[in-house]
Scaffold this motif. Structure first.
Motif, PDB file in Angstrom:
ATOM      1  N   GLY A  16      70.606  34.246 113.228  1.00 46.11           N
ATOM      2  CA  GLY A  16      71.931  34.669 112.757  1.00 46.11           C
ATOM      3  C   GLY A  16      71.892  35.545 111.517  1.00 46.11           C
ATOM      4  N   LYS A  17      70.699  35.990 111.139  1.00 48.06           N
ATOM      5  CA  LYS A  17      70.545  36.764 109.898  1.00 48.06           C
ATOM      6  C   LYS A  17      71.469  37.970 109.825  1.00 48.06           C
ATOM      7  N   SER A  18      71.430  38.800 110.874  1.00 44.54           N
ATOM      8  CA  SER A  18      72.155  40.074 110.757  1.00 44.54           C
ATOM      9  C   SER A  18      73.673  39.861 110.797  1.00 44.54           C
ATOM     10  N   THR A  35      66.226  45.666 108.500  1.00 38.20           N
ATOM     11  CA  THR A  35      64.851  46.176 108.624  1.00 38.20           C
ATOM     12  C   THR A  35      64.301  45.990 110.037  1.00 38.20           C
ATOM     13  N   GLY A  36      64.827  44.992 110.770  1.00 39.16           N
ATOM     14  CA  GLY A  36      64.406  44.819 112.169  1.00 39.16           C
ATOM     15  C   GLY A  36      64.795  46.063 112.969  1.00 39.16           C
ATOM     16  N   ALA A  37      65.986  46.605 112.661  1.00 39.55           N
ATOM     17  CA  ALA A  37      66.443  47.814 113.365  1.00 39.55           C
ATOM     18  C   ALA A  37      65.504  48.985 113.065  1.00 39.55           C
ATOM     19  N   ILE A  92      67.918  50.581 120.914  1.00 38.96           N
ATOM     20  CA  ILE A  92      66.887  49.766 120.255  1.00 38.96           C
ATOM     21  C   ILE A  92      67.008  48.278 120.578  1.00 38.96           C
ATOM     22  N   ARG A  93      68.049  47.902 121.335  1.00 41.94           N
ATOM     23  CA  ARG A  93      68.201  46.486 121.741  1.00 41.94           C
ATOM     24  C   ARG A  93      67.772  46.295 123.187  1.00 41.94           C
ATOM     25  N   SER A  94      67.188  47.304 123.791  1.00 45.58           N
ATOM     26  CA  SER A  94      66.837  47.221 125.209  1.00 45.58           C
ATOM     27  C   SER A  94      65.646  46.280 125.415  1.00 45.58           C
ATOM     28  N   LEU A 100      58.047  45.292 123.028  1.00 44.33           N
ATOM     29  CA  LEU A 100      56.967  45.950 122.282  1.00 44.33           C
ATOM     30  C   LEU A 100      57.075  45.817 120.759  1.00 44.33           C
ATOM     31  N   VAL A 101      58.279  45.533 120.272  1.00 44.89           N
ATOM     32  CA  VAL A 101      58.505  45.679 118.826  1.00 44.89           C
ATOM     33  C   VAL A 101      57.620  44.768 117.954  1.00 44.89           C
ATOM     34  N   SER A 102      57.333  43.549 118.407  1.00 48.75           N
ATOM     35  CA  SER A 102      56.485  42.670 117.585  1.00 48.75           C
ATOM     36  C   SER A 102      55.084  43.233 117.455  1.00 48.75           C
ATOM     37  N   LYS A 103      54.623  43.877 118.540  1.00 47.47           N
ATOM     38  CA  LYS A 103      53.276  44.482 118.496  1.00 47.47           C
ATOM     39  C   LYS A 103      53.266  45.601 117.469  1.00 47.47           C
ATOM     40  N   ASP A 130      67.826  42.203 105.564  1.00 47.40           N
ATOM     41  CA  ASP A 130      67.324  41.100 106.378  1.00 47.40           C
ATOM     42  C   ASP A 130      66.100  41.510 107.171  1.00 47.40           C
ATOM     43  N   GLY A 131      65.241  40.505 107.444  1.00 43.24           N
ATOM     44  CA  GLY A 131      63.999  40.792 108.168  1.00 43.24           C
ATOM     45  C   GLY A 131      63.126  39.562 108.245  1.00 43.24           C
ATOM     46  N   ARG A 132      61.806  39.769 108.091  1.00 42.15           N
ATOM     47  CA  ARG A 132      60.859  38.663 108.176  1.00 42.15           C
ATOM     48  C   ARG A 132      60.078  38.493 106.875  1.00 42.15           C
ATOM     49  N   ASP A 133      59.938  39.592 106.137  1.00 41.84           N
ATOM     50  CA  ASP A 133      59.064  39.585 104.951  1.00 41.84           C
ATOM     51  C   ASP A 133      59.802  40.132 103.731  1.00 41.84           C
ATOM     52  N   ILE A 134      61.109  40.045 103.730  1.00 45.34           N
ATOM     53  CA  ILE A 134      61.863  40.673 102.633  1.00 45.34           C
ATOM     54  C   ILE A 134      61.618  39.904 101.330  1.00 45.34           C
ATOM     55  N   GLY A 135      61.777  38.580 101.383  1.00 40.51           N
ATOM     56  CA  GLY A 135      61.583  37.779 100.168  1.00 40.51           C
ATOM     57  C   GLY A 135      60.129  37.675  99.744  1.00 40.51           C
ATOM     58  N   GLN A 181      57.783  34.004 122.231  1.00 44.07           N
ATOM     59  CA  GLN A 181      56.606  34.880 122.090  1.00 44.07           C
ATOM     60  C   GLN A 181      56.686  35.693 120.814  1.00 44.07           C
ATOM     61  N   ARG A 182      57.907  36.177 120.506  1.00 50.91           N
ATOM     62  CA  ARG A 182      58.056  36.969 119.283  1.00 50.91           C
ATOM     63  C   ARG A 182      57.860  36.103 118.037  1.00 50.91           C
ATOM     64  N   ASP A 183      58.374  34.869 118.087  1.00 54.55           N
ATOM     65  CA  ASP A 183      58.157  33.924 116.974  1.00 54.55           C
ATOM     66  C   ASP A 183      56.668  33.778 116.709  1.00 54.55           C
TER      67      ASP A 183
HETATM   68  O1   DC Z   1      65.172  41.072 113.572  1.00 56.49           O
HETATM   69  P1   DC Z   1      64.770  41.807 114.859  1.00 56.49           P
HETATM   70  O2   DC Z   1      64.672  40.915 116.055  1.00 56.49           O
HETATM   71  O3   DC Z   1      65.615  42.998 115.117  1.00 56.49           O
HETATM   72  O4   DC Z   1      63.283  42.325 114.545  1.00 56.49           O
HETATM   73  C1   DC Z   1      62.562  43.060 115.479  1.00 56.49           C
HETATM   74  C2   DC Z   1      61.058  42.826 115.296  1.00 56.49           C
HETATM   75  O5   DC Z   1      60.607  43.421 114.090  1.00 56.49           O
HETATM   76  C3   DC Z   1      60.613  41.372 115.266  1.00 56.49           C
HETATM   77  O6   DC Z   1      59.549  41.198 116.173  1.00 56.49           O
HETATM   78  C4   DC Z   1      60.082  41.143 113.891  1.00 56.49           C
HETATM   79  C5   DC Z   1      59.830  42.504 113.341  1.00 56.49           C
HETATM   80  N1   DC Z   1      60.226  42.603 111.938  1.00 56.49           N
HETATM   81  C6   DC Z   1      59.241  42.481 111.002  1.00 56.49           C
HETATM   82  O7   DC Z   1      58.090  42.260 111.337  1.00 56.49           O
HETATM   83  N2   DC Z   1      59.551  42.632 109.689  1.00 56.49           N
HETATM   84  C7   DC Z   1      60.815  42.851 109.293  1.00 56.49           C
HETATM   85  N3   DC Z   1      61.088  42.985 108.000  1.00 56.49           N
HETATM   86  C8   DC Z   1      61.846  42.944 110.259  1.00 56.49           C
HETATM   87  C9   DC Z   1      61.521  42.806 111.582  1.00 56.49           C
END
Ligand code: DC
Length: 229
Positions: A16-18, A35-37, A92-94, A100-103, A130-135, A181-183
């Protein structure tokens, strides 16, 4: 120059981040940066240009030269994402990009370039990113850091609803598998893996409404900002 306020929101896909960040940005008058976008837009470009994911120097060149911008003219809830001038908000939501995006995001050389772009976007205004590594990596000195989580099942349900609303013909099992898988990829990669910053407030949103999550974060930020006045 007055120091800008930075709010970092991290967490796994579907937490629910975004949605939360967009509402907060609108209510607080901050800029929202997804940042995911940005990783998704670059992935879209890589697919479009048929680049090989092992050709690091071409990938780096593409990441450097690709312009990714946001248009918030219609409010953050209707934020548009542009990649070299093309509106890629839906593209970009396809499922192809999802796969592929996690790779792409696990390639250190790409992350280095994206992190610089993200930091630059945070210099001139108060931001919610918002993202995964912002903090942990992008904005380690952010004044406010949050880590949103929810159970895998709840996150899959939310993503399923979102994709169905966008007209994609998807099934629960497929969405759950994709998120799991993405997790796994996001949290086990060597560079900037998904994890809460040591000073992040962790919020499990599984049994919370959107309003409750927004209120909780807003309260912490407003109290902090009032104290700073
Ligand atoms: O939040 P999202 O599902 O749109 O992110 C898409 C992909 O990008 C997801 O696999 C994690 C990666 N991501 C990342 O590694 N670092 C970020 N700051 C944001 C997203």
């Amino acid at each position: 120059m007055k120091k800008t306020v930075q709010i970092a929101i991290d967490g796994p896909a579907g937490a629910g981040k975004s949605t939360v960040a967009k509402i907060l940005a609108q209510e607080l008058g901050y800029i929202y940066i997804d940042t995911g976008a940005m990783y998704r837009a670059l992935t879209y470009k890589i697919i479009k240009e048929k680049l090989d994911l092992t050709d690091i120097s071409l990938l780096k060149e593409l990441a450097e030269k690709t312009s990714i911008t946001f248009d918030n003219g219609q409010g953050f809830a209707n934020q548009l994402v542009y990649c070299d001038g093309e509106d890629v908000t839906q593209l970009i939501r396809s499922p192809g990009v999802n796969k592929l995006v996690s790779k792409v995001a696990s390639i250190p050389e790409i992350r280095e370039i994206m992190v610089l772009k993200q930091r630059n976007l945070s210099l001139t205004a108060n931001v919610i990113m918002d993202g995964r590594d912002i903090g942990t990596v992008v904005l380690p000195d952010a004044k406010y850091k949050f880590f949103l989580t929810a159970s895998l099942q709840e996150r899959a349900n939310r993503r399923l609803k979102e994709l169905k609303e966008k007209g994609y013909n998807v099934q629960y099992a497929g969405v759950l598998d994709d998120i799991a898988q993405r997790d796994l990829m996001d949290s086990t990669r060597d560079v900037a893996p998904l994890k809460p910053a040591r000073d992040a407030v962790i919020i499990d949103t599984s049994n919370m409404s959107l309003n409750e999550v927004v209120s909780k974060i807003k309260k912490i930020v407003l109290e902090g900002e009032n104290r700073a006045l």
